[in-house]
Each structure stands twice: as C-alpha cells, then as structure tokens.
Design a protein around this motif. Structure first.
Motif, PDB file in Angstrom:
ATOM      1  N   ASP A 120       0.655  -1.107  -0.246  1.00 48.77           N
ATOM      2  CA  ASP A 120      -0.073  -0.001  -0.087  1.00 48.77           C
ATOM      3  C   ASP A 120       1.450   1.089  -0.492  1.00 48.77           C
ATOM      4  OD1 ASP A 120      -1.229   2.373   1.516  1.00 48.77           O
ATOM      5  OD2 ASP A 120      -2.988   0.836   1.742  1.00 48.77           O
ATOM      6  N   GLY A 123      -0.133   6.797  -2.337  1.00 50.78           N
ATOM      7  CA  GLY A 123      -0.967   7.426  -1.119  1.00 50.78           C
ATOM      8  C   GLY A 123      -1.388   8.131  -1.512  1.00 50.78           C
ATOM      9  N   ASN A 125      -3.495  12.070  -2.479  1.00 52.39           N
ATOM     10  CA  ASN A 125      -5.397  12.129  -2.567  1.00 52.39           C
ATOM     11  C   ASN A 125      -5.915  13.334  -3.389  1.00 52.39           C
ATOM     12  OD1 ASN A 125      -4.875  11.627   0.307  1.00 52.39           O
ATOM     13  ND2 ASN A 125      -3.328  13.811   0.889  1.00 52.39           N
ATOM     14  N   HIS A 134       4.710  13.607  -0.674  1.00 55.22           N
ATOM     15  CA  HIS A 134       4.051  11.631  -1.824  1.00 55.22           C
ATOM     16  C   HIS A 134       4.875  10.996  -2.357  1.00 55.22           C
ATOM     17  CE1 HIS A 134      -0.159  13.444  -1.346  1.00 55.22           C
ATOM     18  NE2 HIS A 134      -0.212  12.349  -0.559  1.00 55.22           N
ATOM     19  N   HIS A 160      -3.916   2.766  -3.258  1.00 58.71           N
ATOM     20  CA  HIS A 160      -4.735   3.624  -2.331  1.00 58.71           C
ATOM     21  C   HIS A 160      -5.017   4.931  -2.277  1.00 58.71           C
ATOM     22  CE1 HIS A 160      -6.717   2.267   1.392  1.00 58.71           C
ATOM     23  NE2 HIS A 160      -6.679   3.354   2.383  1.00 58.71           N
ATOM     24  N   TYR A 325      -9.762   7.556   9.115  1.00 60.73           N
ATOM     25  CA  TYR A 325      -9.314   7.270   8.656  1.00 60.73           C
ATOM     26  C   TYR A 325      -9.028   5.902   9.730  1.00 60.73           C
ATOM     27  CZ  TYR A 325      -4.141   7.282   6.949  1.00 60.73           C
ATOM     28  OH  TYR A 325      -2.838   7.625   6.918  1.00 60.73           O
ATOM     29  N   ASP A 329      -8.927   2.650   6.815  1.00 60.10           N
ATOM     30  CA  ASP A 329      -7.613   1.714   7.236  1.00 60.10           C
ATOM     31  C   ASP A 329      -8.383   0.275   7.250  1.00 60.10           C
ATOM     32  OD1 ASP A 329      -5.537   2.493   5.586  1.00 60.10           O
ATOM     33  OD2 ASP A 329      -5.127   3.953   7.041  1.00 60.10           O
ATOM     34  N   TYR A 347       2.259  -1.313   4.409  1.00 56.86           N
ATOM     35  CA  TYR A 347       1.918  -0.030   4.214  1.00 56.86           C
ATOM     36  C   TYR A 347       3.655   1.262   4.225  1.00 56.86           C
ATOM     37  CZ  TYR A 347      -2.524  -1.862   6.114  1.00 56.86           C
ATOM     38  OH  TYR A 347      -3.247  -2.085   5.795  1.00 56.86           O
ATOM     39  N   LEU A 348       3.453   2.042   3.484  1.00 54.27           N
ATOM     40  CA  LEU A 348       4.577   3.035   3.318  1.00 54.27           C
ATOM     41  C   LEU A 348       3.870   4.160   4.283  1.00 54.27           C
ATOM     42  CD1 LEU A 348       7.607   2.273   2.125  1.00 54.27           C
ATOM     43  CD2 LEU A 348       5.619   0.557   1.585  1.00 54.27           C
ATOM     44  N   ALA A 349       4.203   5.221   4.714  1.00 52.68           N
ATOM     45  CA  ALA A 349       3.055   6.122   5.227  1.00 52.68           C
ATOM     46  C   ALA A 349       4.433   6.763   6.014  1.00 52.68           C
ATOM     47  CB  ALA A 349       2.225   6.008   5.997  1.00 52.68           C
ATOM     48  N   GLN A 353       3.172   8.428  11.220  1.00 54.05           N
ATOM     49  CA  GLN A 353       1.307   7.284  10.798  1.00 54.05           C
ATOM     50  C   GLN A 353       1.976   6.709  12.114  1.00 54.05           C
ATOM     51  OE1 GLN A 353      -0.528   7.918   7.530  1.00 54.05           O
ATOM     52  NE2 GLN A 353      -0.301   9.707   7.109  1.00 54.05           N
ATOM     53  N   HIS A 356      -1.971   5.646  14.671  1.00 55.91           N
ATOM     54  CA  HIS A 356      -2.380   5.108  13.842  1.00 55.91           C
ATOM     55  C   HIS A 356      -1.962   4.162  13.419  1.00 55.91           C
ATOM     56  CE1 HIS A 356      -5.928   4.949   9.987  1.00 55.91           C
ATOM     57  NE2 HIS A 356      -4.276   4.921   9.460  1.00 55.91           N
ATOM     58  N   PHE A 357      -0.703   3.150  12.576  1.00 55.15           N
ATOM     59  CA  PHE A 357      -0.613   1.764  12.339  1.00 55.15           C
ATOM     60  C   PHE A 357      -0.743   1.222  13.320  1.00 55.15           C
ATOM     61  CE2 PHE A 357       0.418   4.333   8.101  1.00 55.15           C
ATOM     62  CZ  PHE A 357      -0.608   3.303   7.342  1.00 55.15           C
TER      63      PHE A 357
END
Ligand code: ARG
Length: 596
Positions: A120, A123, A125, A134, A160, A325, A329, A347-349, A353, A356-357
């Motif tokens: 993923d 990402g 928007n 990004h 995503h 969010y 997910d 996940y690459l973020a 974050q 969150h993960f």
C-alpha cells in the motif's frame, strides 16, 4: 545457489567437527580486516570455554584440517584464536561463473512458497496535486514492491487513493458556487449525467485550494462542505456522479505523474472502495464485544500490558457516526482479505503516522479481521528536508509540487549533460537523446538520493549532491554502467561479438578478485534487502560494486590486453558486473541510458 558465505561455513563447520568440536563454532563472517583476509571465523574463541583449552590450539587444529581444501588459498590461525580465510581464486571464479550461468537471478533463489503481498503505497489524495510528501512513499514503495517481486512473491501494489473525506465536499460546494446551473446540483433531475467532466485538471487544482482556504475563514462554507460530504457518502446521485468525474480527471493526471517517476500500480483502489465494508465490520465488532461507546464515540481498546507508552483506543466511529481514517484502513483490510487473502500487507506512510498504524494493526488482529498468519507492516519514513534542515519547501515557502521539483532537477541534469557533451565533443548525441538521458539520470539522482538512506531517517534533499557524477549518487552508478557499456561496445566493434558469459578465469590481480568477491555477495544481499524490506541495502551494495569495478578498470588495461583468453575473461566479468548493476537499479526503480 548456496550463498558463498554459507558454502565456506559448511567447510569450516565440517572441519570443526572432524577435529572433535561442535559444528556450531564454524560460523563465518566477512572479514573486518580486509587487509589481512577475506572471511573470518571466530568460533575457536567461544569453543575454548567449552573444551577448556587455549583458543589458538583449537584454531590451529581446524586450520590444519582445512589446509589442502581447494576452496581456500589460505586458512591462517592467528593468535589469540582467529581463523583468517582467503579463498582460492579458482573457487571464486567458479562461483561467479555459476552466477553468470544463472541468467536474471545470478544465484539468488526465488521463494519456494511465494507469499501474497500487498504493498500500500503512493497514497495521493484526489484533487490535490502530488507534493513532495508523497514522493518518498512512491519511491520507497515501488522499490519494496520490486524487491518482493524479485524474491518470487505474488505482489500487488495498491495506490490507496485518498478519495474519501471533506475534500470532496469542499470541491462540490465550490463548484456549485461557480456553476450553480450544472445538472449535478438539481435535486429533481432523474436522467443520466453527462459522461464528460465539467472541469479540467487545471480547474480542479484551482477549485480545491480555493475551497480549502474559504472553509478556514467561512463557517457557513465549511458547514455546507460537511453537509455535501455527508450527502455524498449517503449516496446522493448528483454528487456520486461528480465524484466519478473528480476521480477520473484526477487519476488520469496522477497516472501521468507516476509514470514520469517510473512508478506503477496494479490496483487503483481508494478509500471510497472500502466504505461498503464498514457497516458489517462495525456490527461484528459490537456483537463480539470489542467495540464500546466512550464519550459518544465507538472505540476498541488496543493497549497492551507491555506498552511503554500510552496507546489510546482505536476510534471506529465518531460520535456523529462518521467514519475516520482508522475506520477506512480497517475496512480496507476487510476488503483485501476478501479479495486477495494476503499473507502480508506492507504500508508506506510517513513515520508520524506510526501511532495510527499501531492502533489499526492491533485492532485488526484483536477483532479477528486478519488471521494470526497475516503480517501487517508499516514502513514509516522520515521527512525529506531542505538544506536548511526543515521540511522541503519552495523558495516562497509553500509546499513544493512534485512536478516542479522534478522539472527543476531535469533542467539541472540537462545542463550537466550538455556540458559533458561539449567537453568530450560527444556531438553525435542529438538534443533529443540528451533530453531523454537527462530525465533518466535525473530520476536516478532523485530516487537513489532517497533510497540510499535508511527509510526511517530524515534526509536532506540536496540537488547538487544528488546530481553529482561522483560519490555515492545515482548518476555515479549510471556513469559506471555506461562506462562498462562503452567498453563492451568497443570490444564488439573490434572482435565482432561478445564472449561466453561464464568464461571468467581465476583472478589475476587483487583488484579483479575483490570485484569478484563483491559480485559473489549478490544473493545474500538481495535476501537481506527482502528480509529487512530495505532498498538502502541494495544501494550500499551497488555503490561498493561500482567502486570495485572502477578500481579494477583503472588498474587494468582491458582493451589493450594482449592475451586474448585473459581479455575474454575480463569482458565476461564486465558483462556480469553490468547485468548485476542493471538488475539492482531495476529493483530500485530506475534505468540507465546507453551513454551519458
Ligand atoms: N493519503 C494518506 C496521506 O496523504 C496516506 C495513505 C497511507 N495509506 C494508508 N493505508 N493509510 O497521508
């Protein structure tokens, strides 16, 4: 193929055993004294305790046992009890010849039981232009995906899209102010909607920031946007049709942008695709007793006893019933389990974050959205900073758009290549070729500049350094490849063809041997890059490989070598070096021009 270090360890282990010691002491590592040896074994040092004798006595015995073994040129026992190992040139040549014979894989075995892996990344928007934030997700994600593929796994890259949330309502309301007559806003309209979007990408990119700015000043505007978002999410026809247009126009533009980055996704799913899974998921979390109301919001506790810091509950629904969010997910995990049954989701973020993960992963596991066997991994990357050490900005202090950033580097690169061309009087290179080459080298500069750092670390985006043809840079790697190509071309022009791939003779010089030794580590390096999901391992390897090659090149007259057999061997070695460099840069996500 067995890793070279394992092949050596195998012999050393057998020697320990033959001398009456436990084989576990036969572990071999790369030498940390390359001036003395190539590999070493420190097992005698630890074995000494078990056998209560001096380590050098054990080392002596094992070294004696290994003498005469054709794998080694020398195995020396060195006080207090080290084994210093130097491989036989013939053994190393055999190893790299076997690699050369294993086209495309070079001795790196593909997974016997391929996993299904979803990556993923990207990402972006919808309706918001891509910005440098990004960039890292796209660059690292693409390489991680290619590493997994190279290792033989079934890999699905999913962009995503961020296509669910207030930004949609903002666009709708702003569009309504500009063009109230559009049929999408007419509640009584029951016909089909036009297939043509009522705006271009340029307009869309103007609509969103305008609307976003308005919403910060104008309460009424914001309330209208919230309402429109809600209505869209509830399925209002006209708004759904607009969403379709926004997505289409945006995605076309995103695809163009990603293409110029050599980034490409198997799936173009978005947050909106997961929404249909929300109601059942929430219902089940309630029924199973995981989700409960806290201050009006529906939450699932995810803290664990061993937590060093406080992990707040994962919020599933806000008090007004809206999803967040984290909800998206979680529902996306449900969707992916249904559609792809992944063994792993990566996940690459942004590293910011990570909370969150943590919450999402724990919640997914606790509520049984994923089985024990499915691994959820967040690769959190650091910030790309400017030379001032602060997050990268435009000169005016705004967020730099990705397109402009890349344009700037392309221009910089073209300047360098044009200078180079004049200097070398390489005038047969056309302007067109120079332009294409510049873009290729620029992309390598940007990607290598990013990927050569450990992902979790912040790094400084330094155009001057990244575009340099010297040092640990993408252009240096490409320059090395181009140098090899030019020698190979000259050889072909003289001799009419290339020699056999596996015709590499035992090294004649130290430089040639160290080049072969770096080559021989390819499979171990790749496996390690996959285990750690770490493209920077590949960068470090090709930098070392390029350095070794250039050392060999400067110390050896390749095209002037009088002995034809020796010359053919050099050429085979160059071919293998080139193949490995090309394979590595492909896995990193960039390519090399024919000349520079
Ligand atoms: N769209 C998000 C952003 O711009 C990144 C999405 C990361 N992936 C995910 N599954 N949450 O920050």
């Amino acid at each position: 193929m067995k890793k070279i270090i394992d092949a050596i360890a195998c012999e050393v282990t057998a020697a320990f055993e033959a001398c009456g010691y436990d084989g576990k002491y036969g572990k071999v590592t790369l030498s940390n004294r390359p001036d003395l040896c190539e590999f070493q074994c420190n097992g005698a040092m630890s074995a000494a305790k078990q056998y209560s004798c001096a380590p050098f006595m054990i080392a002596d015995k094992v070294a004696g046992r290994l003498s005469g073994n054709p794998m080694f040129a020398e195995v020396n026992s060195v006080k207090p009890g080290f084994l210093n190992i130097i491989l036989a040139p013939a053994y190393v040549a055999q190893y790299v010849n076997d690699m050369a014979g294993d086209a495309g894989r070079f001795g790196c075995e593909a997974a016997a039981e391929p996993l299904t892996i979803i990556v993923d990344y990207g990402g972006p928007n919808v309706a918001k232009p891509l910005h440098v934030g990004h960039l890292r997700s796209a660059i690292i994600g693409e390489s991680v995906k290619r590493i997994c593929k190279f290792m033989g796994h079934e890999v699905i890259g999913d962009v995503h899209l961020g296509d669910w949330g207030l930004q949609m309502g903002l666009i709708i309301v702003e569009l309504k102010e500009r063009r109230p007559e559009l049929v999408y806003f007419d509640d009584s309209y029951e016909g089909a909607y036009p297939t043509e979007a009522p705006f271009t990408i340029a307009e869309l990119e103007d609509i969103y920031p305008t609307a976003s700015a308005k919403s910060k000043e104008d309460e009424g505007f914001k309330a209208a946007a919230l309402l429109a978002t809600g209505e869209l999410q509830q399925g209002r026809r006209g708004y759904q049709a607009l969403l379709g247009h926004i997505l289409n126009v945006s995605v076309t533009d995103l695809k163009r942008n990603y293409r110029s980055l050599n980034v490409d996704f198997e799936l173009w799913k978005g947050e909106s695709d997961a929404q249909q899974y929300v109601p059942d998921m929430v219902q089940k979390m309630k029924e199973d007793g995981f989700a409960y109301l806290s201050d009006g919001a529906l939450v699932v506790d995810v803290k664990e006893e061993t937590d060093a810091k406080e992990i707040p509950p994962c919020i599933i629904l806000k008090s007004d019933g809206a999803s967040l969010y984290s909800t998206t997910d979680l529902a996306t995990i449900v969707m992916r389990m249904e559609e792809n049954r992944p063994d792993r989701i990566i996940y690459l973020a942004d590293a910011r974050q990570s909370m969150h993960f943590t919450q999402v992963f724990r919640c997914a596991r606790k509520t049984g959205l994923v089985p024990e066997s499915t691994e959820l991994v967040h690769i959190g990357f650091g910030t790309m900073n400017g030379k001032d050490g602060k997050p990268f900005k435009t000169r005016e202090g705004g967020v730099m758009r990705l397109e402009y950033l890349l344009d700037e580097i392309n221009r910089e690169m073209l300047k360098k290549i044009t200078e180079n061309r004049k200097e070398k009087e390489n005038l047969e290179i056309s302007d067109e070729e120079a332009g294409e080459t510049a873009n290729m080298v620029a992309l390598a500069a940007v990607k290598y500049g990013d990927l050569s750092n450990q992902a979790s670390k912040d790094y400084i985006f330094d155009v001057e350094r990244f575009t340099s043809f010297e040092g640990n840079t993408g252009p240096y790697i490409l320059y090395t490849i181009v140098r090899i190509r030019s020698i190979l071309n000259r050889y072909v022009a003289e001799k009419g063809g290339l020699p056999a791939r596996s015709g590499i003779l035992p090294a004649h010089t130290a430089g040639e041997k160290s080049l072969m030794l770096v080559i021989s580590r390819f499979n171990a390096m790749m496996e390690n890059a996959f285990e750690e999901l770490a493209p920077h391992r590949i960068c470090a390897y090709i930098y070392e490989l390029a350095n070794e090659f250039n050392g060999f090149y400067h110390g050896t007259k390749i095209l002037a070598e009088p002995d034809e057999e020796v010359q053919r061997s050099y050429i085979s070695l160059l071919m293998l070096t080139e193949d490995i460099l090309l394979t590595c840069i492909d896995v990193l996500g960039f390519s090399a021009p024919e000349r520079m």
